[in-house]
Design an enzyme around this catalytic site. Sequence first.
Site, PDB file in Angstrom:
ATOM      1  CB  SER A 229      -0.912   0.052   1.242  1.00 19.59           C
ATOM      2  OG  SER A 229      -1.888  -0.959   1.212  1.00 19.59           O
ATOM      3  CB  SER A 267      -0.987  -2.076  -4.323  1.00 22.28           C
ATOM      4  OG  SER A 267      -0.218  -1.074  -3.705  1.00 22.28           O
ATOM      5  CG  ASP A 269      -1.557   1.876  -4.524  1.00 23.18           C
ATOM      6  OD1 ASP A 269      -0.897   1.471  -3.547  1.00 23.18           O
ATOM      7  OD2 ASP A 269      -1.570   1.303  -5.624  1.00 23.18           O
TER       8      ASP A 269
END
Length: 343
Positions: A229, A267, A269
């Site tokens: 992340s 991920s 983000d």
Amino acid sequence: MTSPSRSHGLICGDLEPGSRNLITDVSGVSVGHHTVIEGNLRTGFTAVWPHQGNLFREKLPAAVEVINGFGKSAGLMQVEELGTLESPILLTNTFGVGTGVNALVRRELAENPEIDRSAGTVNTLVMECNDGYLSDINALALSEDDAFSALKTASDNFGQGSVGAGTGTSCFGFKGGIGSASRVFDLDGSAYTLGALVQSNFGRAGDLVLPDGRRPSPEAARQTEERGSVIIVLAMDVPLESRQLKRVAKRAAAGLARLGAYYGNGSGDVALAFSTAQRLAHFQESDFVALDVLKEDRIDVLFKAATETTQEAVLNSMIASPAMTGRSGNHRPSLADWLAANR
């Protein structure tokens, strides 16, 4: 101030940095950390104060851009809907989000006893990265007192690297962490500032691209997918409304892409942007609010600043972090060591 990346000759873009080259170059913004390094724990809280007043009573225009939504943050939905920020921001590990929310709610209730009595509830904002490779995240070790400590120690000068919420994070196979950068630019003959703070915990080992074109390869085995992340907080003193702030937040992704990231399936983000230029009163008598707003065709310089500061903040988070061994002997090397060995 020379940032960790600039001390190695790594320059991201051509806009001028602020005096500290930190998010706190935006007046009123402060940052604090609480770091936990003991046994199998490598974790903590990082607190961001958007201004020094009562945030519930004096909200700020804000927006969020979810670049890839594999994450467990709290409070983003209301920011997206109402376009305002009304509490300090906490960054932590994935399983520390609930603790962070409770700490912020207690703090806001203490300062604003009218909450949920005559003034509605408060939207507290906590964002996270999974630091479980280097830290025993399942221990649920962080407490509300740890969050209060980060909030209380906030100042305009703060550490970067393996501190606070960045203590146990990883980035492109190297040690990640907390990083920051700023840019100053001119609008209508006056100087304005945009600053970024990141919690870096993303990227495949071997994918990192430095501003000079080199591609560092850590000793760790190459990952087959991008997981992790990154949390990006963008502060600016330019008068913008929430729609414009969302446009600026989107450009943080360009800074990640310059580094070699592609926002993989696993991920989380997230970019949050806020403006300190104008405050929105919670208790206001009139039906209308008068706001100054940047002319739309002047916004490119903010897009560029968001890109450059995000890129540099990530590099600073890595270069400021020494190599670390954590849970179960898991290890992350330092990008600073790689740079020293490959001058």
